[in-house]
Design an enzyme around this catalytic site. Structure first.
Site, PDB file in Angstrom:
ATOM      1  N   GLY A   5      11.521  -1.489 -32.305  1.00 13.13           N
ATOM      2  CA  GLY A   5      11.748  -0.197 -32.938  1.00 13.13           C
ATOM      3  C   GLY A   5      13.067  -0.095 -33.669  1.00 13.13           C
ATOM      4  CB  ALA A   6      15.423  -2.612 -34.846  1.00 14.60           C
ATOM      5  CG  ASN A   7      11.310   1.366 -37.640  1.00 12.55           C
ATOM      6  OD1 ASN A   7      10.952   0.931 -36.544  1.00 12.55           O
ATOM      7  ND2 ASN A   7      11.059   2.595 -38.041  1.00 12.55           N
ATOM      8  N   GLY A   9      16.892   5.068 -36.369  1.00 11.20           N
ATOM      9  CA  GLY A   9      17.485   5.663 -35.187  1.00 11.20           C
ATOM     10  C   GLY A   9      18.317   4.730 -34.339  1.00 11.20           C
ATOM     11  N   GLY A  11      17.533   2.129 -32.545  1.00 10.13           N
ATOM     12  CA  GLY A  11      17.289   0.706 -32.714  1.00 10.13           C
ATOM     13  C   GLY A  11      17.998   0.131 -33.919  1.00 10.13           C
ATOM     14  CB  SER A 121      14.804   9.525 -21.857  1.00  7.65           C
ATOM     15  OG  SER A 121      15.057  10.895 -22.086  1.00  7.65           O
ATOM     16  CE1 TYR A 147      10.081  10.172 -24.680  1.00  2.68           C
ATOM     17  CE2 TYR A 147      11.354  11.901 -23.608  1.00  2.68           C
ATOM     18  CZ  TYR A 147      11.298  10.752 -24.368  1.00  2.68           C
ATOM     19  OH  TYR A 147      12.452  10.158 -24.808  1.00  2.68           O
TER      20      TYR A 147
END
Length: 275
Positions: A5-7, A9, A11, A121, A147
């Site tokens: 998920g480094a695309n 935010g 990440g 979280s 969540y």
């Protein structure tokens, strides 16, 4: 280092910071177009590879491309979305946030030389792991509870992995981190009034994505913290500030639930995760 998920935010900020300090980073992302933009900003130290954590076939295909890495950072996640199912029929938040990362870690652990970092979280405090209905097939779906459950699963997985690595006599470590409240694109995908409300009421007391990435960066680089340490912000009850060792809900220590979650994760993903 591999970062899911480094695309965008947290990440993306994690990848940029690690690359600035000499690391080679693999951006493992579903949205490779956005990841390409992040990689272009980083330069030659970044590589983009496709990974959709909501599809175990994609997880396996990605894992097959990996020859080795020092660190795996399980960063990707979705938050408070409407009820949806992954390619294998899992509730999307549990499937993406936990089961996808569980499978990825199981497949990559023999190729990881140093550590695994898993993002949880502060919302893990809502989490109540229901081993009889992990995928919300018999309960009325509640997006925030789902969540919280997925984030508790992330925390329990990171803690249990640390224990199993230690029991096996491995030098590898498992850490867990949470960003507090950070301004990311997660709030824009709830498809409900919650997104705008959070932007107006909650995010203003939070911090930037770059600051929110600091607990992850500490977990990924600390040379001497004990395996199983949970890192988070220091100030405002863990909502913002410099990263430190963080407390967590006592029920995350429940041995029976942690072991049950591990077994159920193996059953659902079809992967025997022996450490």
């Amino acid at each position: 280092m591999i970062i899911t998920g480094a695309n965008s935010g947290l990440g993306a900020e994690t990848a940029k910071a690690l690359a600035r300090h000499g690391a080679k980073v693999v951006l493992a992302c579903r949205n490779t177009a956005k990841a390409d933009d992040v990689a272009a900003a980083i330069g030659a130290a970044a590589t983009v590879r496709e990974l959709d954590l909501a599809d175990l076939n994609s997880v396996r295909a990605f894992a097959d491309t990996v020859e080795g890495a020092d660190v795996l950072i399980n960063n990707a996640g979705i938050m408070a979305v409407p009820l949806r199912r992954t390619a294998q029929g899992f509730e999307s938040q549990m499937g993406t946030n936990h089961l996808g990362h569980f499978a990825l870690t199981a497949l990559l652990l023999p190729k990881i030389t140093d550590r695994v970092v898993t993002l949880s979280s502060g919302m893990h405090l809502l989490g109540r792991i229901n081993l009889g209905d992990l995928n919300w097939e018999r309960r009325i779906y509640r997006r925030w509870q789902a969540y919280g459950d997925s984030k508790m699963a992330n925390l329990m997985f990171g803690l249990e992995l640390a224990k199993r690595l230690s029991d096996a006599g491995s030098d590898k470590k498992s850490f867990i981190a949470h960003p507090g409240i950070a301004s990311t694109s997660l709030t824009g995908h709830t498809e409900s009034i919650y997104g705008p409300l959070m932007k107006l009421t909650v995010l203003p007391i939070g911090q930037s994505s770059a600051d929110g990435a600091l607990p992850t960066l500490l977990a990924a680089t600390t040379p001497d913290a004990p395996s199983g340490t949970f890192f988070g912000p220091k100030q405002l009850f863990g909502l913002r500030g410099a990263p430190v060792k963080s407390g967590y809900a006592p029920r995350a220590k429940d041995k029976a639930i942690r072991e049950g979650l591990w077994r159920e994760s193996e059953r659902l993903t079809g992967i025997d995760f022996t450490v």
